[in-house]
Design a protein around this motif. Structure first.
Motif, PDB file in Angstrom:
ATOM      1  N   UNK A   1       0.771  -1.229  -0.212  1.00 25.16           N
ATOM      2  CA  UNK A   1      -0.178  -0.190   0.033  1.00 25.16           C
ATOM      3  C   UNK A   1       0.993   1.289  -0.023  1.00 25.16           C
ATOM      4  N   UNK A   2       2.099   1.219   0.208  1.00 29.74           N
ATOM      5  CA  UNK A   2       2.881   2.299   0.452  1.00 29.74           C
ATOM      6  C   UNK A   2       3.505   2.556  -0.941  1.00 29.74           C
ATOM      7  N   UNK A   3       3.391   1.799  -1.916  1.00 27.99           N
ATOM      8  CA  UNK A   3       4.026   1.884  -2.929  1.00 27.99           C
ATOM      9  C   UNK A   3       3.302   2.817  -3.817  1.00 27.99           C
ATOM     10  N   UNK A   4       3.951   3.709  -4.706  1.00 31.83           N
ATOM     11  CA  UNK A   4       3.378   4.576  -5.685  1.00 31.83           C
ATOM     12  C   UNK A   4       2.393   3.763  -6.753  1.00 31.83           C
ATOM     13  N   UNK A   5       1.351   4.436  -6.991  1.00 30.46           N
ATOM     14  CA  UNK A   5       0.407   3.806  -8.035  1.00 30.46           C
ATOM     15  C   UNK A   5       1.109   3.318  -9.161  1.00 30.46           C
ATOM     16  N   UNK A   6       2.026   4.190  -9.964  1.00 29.59           N
ATOM     17  CA  UNK A   6       2.895   3.597 -10.984  1.00 29.59           C
ATOM     18  C   UNK A   6       3.616   2.360 -10.923  1.00 29.59           C
ATOM     19  N   UNK A   7       4.198   2.545  -9.689  1.00 23.08           N
ATOM     20  CA  UNK A   7       5.135   1.114  -9.215  1.00 23.08           C
ATOM     21  C   UNK A   7       4.238   0.092  -9.192  1.00 23.08           C
ATOM     22  N   UNK A   8       2.980   0.153  -8.288  1.00 21.80           N
ATOM     23  CA  UNK A   8       2.246  -1.073  -8.349  1.00 21.80           C
ATOM     24  C   UNK A   8       1.599  -1.620  -9.859  1.00 21.80           C
ATOM     25  N   UNK A   9       1.524  -0.618 -10.641  1.00 26.82           N
ATOM     26  CA  UNK A   9       1.204  -1.177 -12.056  1.00 26.82           C
ATOM     27  C   UNK A   9       2.062  -1.699 -12.724  1.00 26.82           C
ATOM     28  N   UNK A  10       3.281  -1.090 -12.688  1.00 34.04           N
ATOM     29  CA  UNK A  10       4.565  -1.605 -13.247  1.00 34.04           C
ATOM     30  C   UNK A  10       4.811  -3.192 -12.819  1.00 34.04           C
ATOM     31  N   UNK A  11       4.753  -3.416 -11.437  1.00 31.41           N
ATOM     32  CA  UNK A  11       5.041  -4.536 -10.806  1.00 31.41           C
ATOM     33  C   UNK A  11       3.837  -5.840 -11.431  1.00 31.41           C
ATOM     34  N   UNK A  12       2.619  -5.285 -11.433  1.00 32.90           N
ATOM     35  CA  UNK A  12       1.520  -6.023 -12.156  1.00 32.90           C
ATOM     36  C   UNK A  12       1.889  -6.295 -13.349  1.00 32.90           C
ATOM     37  N   UNK A  13       2.210  -5.584 -14.295  1.00 36.29           N
ATOM     38  CA  UNK A  13       2.361  -5.512 -15.650  1.00 36.29           C
ATOM     39  C   UNK A  13       3.582  -6.780 -15.598  1.00 36.29           C
ATOM     40  N   UNK A  14       4.665  -6.614 -15.042  1.00 40.10           N
ATOM     41  CA  UNK A  14       5.534  -7.642 -15.194  1.00 40.10           C
ATOM     42  C   UNK A  14       5.119  -8.939 -14.724  1.00 40.10           C
ATOM     43  N   UNK A  15       4.363  -9.111 -13.786  1.00 38.67           N
ATOM     44  CA  UNK A  15       3.585 -10.400 -13.308  1.00 38.67           C
ATOM     45  C   UNK A  15       2.805 -10.818 -14.566  1.00 38.67           C
ATOM     46  N   UNK A  16       2.179 -10.298 -15.347  1.00 37.15           N
ATOM     47  CA  UNK A  16       1.262 -10.601 -16.350  1.00 37.15           C
ATOM     48  C   UNK A  16       2.095 -10.956 -17.599  1.00 37.15           C
TER      49      UNK A  16
END
Length: 489
Positions: free
Chosen positions: A400-415
């Motif tokens: 929850x502490x991560x910036x939104x763009x970082x969370x989106x980037x991590x999710x994109x890498x996961x996919x």
């Protein structure tokens, strides 16, 4: 009355010339559009030759391509015999020339059937690329000023089309070499580091360089420092005479390959100082010799040679193949047992969680990173929407502490695809691997905002593969321990 007829006749002639000029201009535009609409170099060259024939009305056309040293490399021809093409290529071109009768030229061949000749040079980025030749053997055909102007305009457009096609080809070649580097890295994750990968390296080098032969030499005594080595041994070969070259020994002193190994610098050559039977005794041809160096240790030397009639390697190609060699060297070093302490950390871990913490700390130390995240997206037993687990080394952080763009980037890498590196942001790199309960994304934030080098990328890809294998192994041991405890209970 007579004067009026002359004026009318002159006006008709002027009108005919205007119509002819308009038609030729339209034809020139069509030809220029045609040669610029394809990004394959060979197709572009053939379209240039065909377009020049159309513009000039010539029966024959050819484009002589020259190497940087001025030697003729190849001919793209349309109807012109090889002998006639060679004869034209020997005439001094300069800024171009036009002849009504080739036999009248001091260096013309009187026995040739060719009469009218028009030659125009093509210059690409201020370098002589070659010469466009138009020729005809009909007695009533000569090339006019209009023809010459049209062909010179075509030559200018052709230079731009050739340059664009070569840039595109270079990008395409670069993508191929990078793909081959990833293939080698993947093979090294689960193969024999002493045989299979060596053969894979020479096979890919031969294929991508469109070469005749490729050999890979390794130190005869691999544990010695490079300055103490006395010989290299051909350990893998591909292409012509492959079975005859394997096992040949080459001294370090007085040989081209030994010199490359000692200096640690690649080079392009058309001859070798020390003969290697089955490789350097088949005639002079362009070759690239590249060292395989990792951690200041010489792992080997790759030599790739083309056929005598092929275009020689240039400096741009040297850069492509050198990147490939550096990538392969790092992967070989890791696979041969020089990988970092990651394997030991994973072997000592008692659980998947412990393994992740140990791996994150090792990556943090290895890259002197500001922060390393190991983010586990569990997909096997809980919904994808569940908040992922984070192991953070360096700056402590929760999801929850991560910036939104970082969370989106991590999710994109996961996919995305597993073991595919993502370095879209300067100073960061991310890669996804298989986790026993889903997908693990490793994210590295460097202390400085520098780009990840090829060495960084290779190292992280290999270590990520080892991490995935280690997690699977720790998970199996965990399951076996739980099963044993359950049975004991």
């Amino acid at each position: 009355m007579r004067h009026r007829r002359e004026l009318v006749s002159r006006a008709d002639d002027d009108l005919d010339q205007l119509v002819a000029a308009r038609d030729q201009l339209e034809e020139l535009v069509r030809v220029i559009v045609a040669i610029g609409s394809h990004l394959d170099v060979d197709v572009t060259l053939h379209r240039i030759v065909d377009g020049a024939k159309v513009l000039s009305g010539a029966r024959y056309a050819a484009l002589g391509v020259r190497a940087p040293d001025g030697s003729l490399v190849s001919f793209v021809q349309a109807g012109l015999a090889d002998e006639a093409a060679r004869m034209l290529s020997e005439l001094p071109v300069g800024d171009g020339f036009r002849l009504d009768d080739l036999a009248a030229h001091p260096r013309g061949t009187r026995g040739s059937s060719i009469r009218a000749v028009l030659a125009v040079p093509i210059t690409v980025r201020d370098v002589d690329f070659g010469t466009l030749y138009l020729a005809d053997d009909r007695r009533d055909v000569v090339f006019s000023d209009v023809h010459e102007r049209a062909v010179r305009a075509l030559a200018t457009a052709a230079a731009a089309a050739i340059d664009n096609a070569r840039l595109y080809e270079r990008e395409r070649e670069s993508a191929k070499w990078m793909k081959a580097s990833r293939e080698i890295t993947t093979a090294l994750l689960s193969g024999d580091p002493q045989t299979g990968p060596l053969q894979l390296i020479v096979d890919r080098a031969l294929e991508l360089a469109d070469a005749e032969q490729a050999i890979l030499l390794v130190p005869r005594e691999p544990d010695l420092p490079v300055e103490e080595l006395d010989a290299l041994v051909v350990a893998a070969t591909a292409g012509r005479y492959a079975s005859e070259v394997i096992g040949r020994q080459v001294p370090m002193d007085g040989s081209t390959t030994g010199g490359v190994a000692r200096r640690g610098l690649p080079l392009i050559t058309d001859s070798f100082q020390y003969p290697i039977e089955g490789f350097t005794d088949v005639g002079e041809r362009s070759a690239i010799v590249m060292p395989l160096i990792a951690d200041d240790a010489v792992l080997g030397v790759i030599a790739v040679a083309r056929r005598p009639q092929q275009l020689p390697f240039d400096a741009n190609y040297l850069e492509l193949v050198s990147d490939f060699a550096r990538h392969a060297a790092i992967a070989l070093a890791l696979a041969a047992g020089r990988e970092h302490a990651l394997n030991q950390e994973l072997a000592q871990a008692n659980s998947v969680g412990d393994a992740l913490h140990a791996a994150a700390e090792e990556l943090h130390r290895l890259w002197r990173a500001r922060r390393v995240l190991a983010v586990t997206f569990r997909t096997h037993s809980v919904p994808m929407e569940t908040t992922p687990d984070i192991v953070s080394v360096g700056d402590q952080v929760q999801w929850a502490d991560l910036p939104a763009e970082t969370r989106e980037a991590l999710t994109s890498v996961r996919d995305g695809d597993l073991l595919t590196l993502h370095t879209t942001q300067p100073g960061t790199a991310a890669i996804a691997v298989q986790h026993p309960e889903g997908v693990l994304v490793v994210w590295i934030d460097l202390s400085e905002r520098r780009s990840f080098t090829l060495e960084d990328q290779t190292l992280l890809t290999v270590l990520a593969g080892r991490l995935s294998q280690g997690l699977q192994r720790v998970h199996r041991v965990d399951q076996q321990r739980e099963t044993a405890l359950a049975l004991q209970h």
